[in-house]
Scaffold this active site. Structure first.
Site, PDB file in Angstrom:
ATOM      1  N   HIS A   1       0.419  -1.207  15.153  1.00  0.00           N
ATOM      2  CA  HIS A   1      -0.580  -0.174  14.915  1.00  0.00           C
ATOM      3  C   HIS A   1      -1.870  -0.501  15.661  1.00  0.00           C
ATOM      4  O   HIS A   1      -2.267  -1.675  15.729  1.00  0.00           O
ATOM      5  CB  HIS A   1      -0.946  -0.099  13.427  1.00  0.00           C
TER       6      HIS A   1
ATOM      7  N   HIS B   1       4.715   7.357   2.817  1.00  0.00           N
ATOM      8  CA  HIS B   1       5.486   6.117   2.663  1.00  0.00           C
ATOM      9  C   HIS B   1       4.813   5.199   1.655  1.00  0.00           C
ATOM     10  O   HIS B   1       3.636   5.366   1.328  1.00  0.00           O
ATOM     11  CB  HIS B   1       5.637   5.389   4.004  1.00  0.00           C
TER      12      HIS B   1
ATOM     13  N   GLU C   1       7.941   1.161   4.494  1.00  0.00           N
ATOM     14  CA  GLU C   1       7.408   0.411   5.621  1.00  0.00           C
ATOM     15  C   GLU C   1       7.419  -1.069   5.285  1.00  0.00           C
ATOM     16  O   GLU C   1       7.177  -1.449   4.129  1.00  0.00           O
ATOM     17  CB  GLU C   1       5.963   0.832   5.927  1.00  0.00           C
TER      18      GLU C   1
ATOM     19  N   TYR D   1       8.900   1.483  10.198  1.00  0.00           N
ATOM     20  CA  TYR D   1       9.080   2.546   9.213  1.00  0.00           C
ATOM     21  C   TYR D   1      10.560   2.878   9.126  1.00  0.00           C
ATOM     22  O   TYR D   1      11.249   2.985  10.157  1.00  0.00           O
ATOM     23  CB  TYR D   1       8.298   3.792   9.625  1.00  0.00           C
TER      24      TYR D   1
ATOM     25  N   HIS E   1       0.844  -1.195   0.000  1.00  0.00           N
ATOM     26  CA  HIS E   1       0.000   0.000   0.000  1.00  0.00           C
ATOM     27  C   HIS E   1       0.874   1.239   0.000  1.00  0.00           C
ATOM     28  O   HIS E   1       2.097   1.152   0.098  1.00  0.00           O
ATOM     29  CB  HIS E   1      -0.937   0.010   1.221  1.00  0.00           C
TER      30      HIS E   1
ATOM     31  N   HIS F   1      -6.233  -1.990   3.999  1.00  0.00           N
ATOM     32  CA  HIS F   1      -6.129  -0.754   3.229  1.00  0.00           C
ATOM     33  C   HIS F   1      -5.228  -0.952   2.020  1.00  0.00           C
ATOM     34  O   HIS F   1      -4.226  -1.647   2.067  1.00  0.00           O
ATOM     35  CB  HIS F   1      -5.651   0.428   4.070  1.00  0.00           C
TER      36      HIS F   1
END
Length: 304
Positions: free
Chosen positions: A243, A211, A262, A252, A148, A197
């Site tokens: 997260h 990122h 990431e 990261y 992503h 996502h």
């Protein structure tokens, strides 16, 4: 009519040799094509020709490419983008190496999205007949695929509408100033299918990249990546950590040009009928970094 997934990221780098060392030797992407000032790469479990294109000259995001299900989808997405008020260009086959014709959308956030329906099939490193579970001789982290991207925009609500109304994405999680329908969004995480996502947008300057991320299998893989980053003196921003938003495990870090990358593992499977999760600004640090519950200045201010 459907967007299937993020297909490629074009990123600008200041020095292609340094970038090659980072993306090939440390992350383990495979070089598939090299031209003066440009390097095309893929992960071991990606079947299309490439997923990352590094262009020498500057830093930041060039464009994001999303693969659609059928060639006929392009006409529909083109019409929707124009009706939304976006400038759209037609993209010829071969304009991007090994990529079909498509459309190029200039988003309200001043990013460039390309929609295409086909890319040259080269196959995964383990094949599709009686495959092994991973290649025997992985290099570095051995990232299997791109996952992503997170970009910034002055108007997150508008970008949430753009991805929903033009591309049929749906929102899985968001950070909002209140629980009211007219709340201002600080961030939105959106999916094109069942991933938690495929794109995220946070409030910030127009046209910037926060990122782009590579998928890993599990928490142990994330920790292993962290060890390799220490061995290779990779500049780590945050992590390994967890997260709250998406429930993913993460590190990261920066490439030699300063583009943030990431490695991401886990996260829940989502569906369009799953209720959207809302976070309030007072819990943003917990949402981003669930364990430490603290945002460093670099994470919110360094963009390319």
């Amino acid at each position: 009519m459907a967007v299937m997934r993020l297909g490629y990221v074009h990123a600008r780098v200041t020095d292609l040799s340094d970038a090659r060392s980072h993306y090939v030797d440390t992350l383990g992407l495979y070089p598939v094509q090299e031209e003066p000032g440009r390097l095309l790469l893929k992960g071991w479990d990606e079947w299309d020709h490439h997923s990352v294109v590094l262009d020498e000259g500057g830093v930041g995001l060039g464009r994001l490419g999303y693969k659609v299900e059928d060639p006929s989808d392009l006409d529909g997405f083109e019409k929707r983008a124009q009706q939304f008020g976006c400038r759209v260009e037609r993209m010829s086959k071969g304009e991007n190496p090994e990529v079909s014709d498509g459309i190029r959308i200039f988003t309200p956030s001043e990013h460039v999205l390309e929609l295409y329906h086909d890319m040259t099939l080269v196959g995964t490193e383990v094949g599709t007949v009686n495959p092994e579970v991973f290649p025997r001789h992985l290099v570095g982290v051995g990232v299997p695929n791109i996952d992503h991207a997170l970009i910034t925009a002055e108007d997150v609500n508008l970008m949430d509408r753009f991805f929903a109304e033009v591309l049929d994405f749906y929102t899985t999680e968001r950070v909002a100033t209140s629980l009211d329908d007219d709340a201002e969004y600080i961030g939105t995480w959106m999916s094109a299918g069942q991933k938690v996502h495929d794109i995220a947008v946070i409030k910030g300057p127009q046209g910037k990249l926060h990122h782009f991320a590579f998928e890993l299998g599990d928490w142990a893989d994330v920790l292993h990546a962290g060890d390799l980053f220490a061995m290779d003196d990779v500049s780590v921003d945050v992590g390994p950590t967890h997260h709250g938003i998406t429930r993913g495990k993460t590190i990261y870090f920066f490439d030699p040009s300063g583009n943030r990358n990431e490695v991401f593992a886990g996260g829940y499977r989502s569906y369009p009928d799953r209720p959207c999760v809302t976070w309030t600004p007072d819990q943003l640090a917990k949402g981003i970094f669930y364990v430490g519950r603290e945002l460093n200045e670099r994470f919110t201010s360094v963009l390319t």
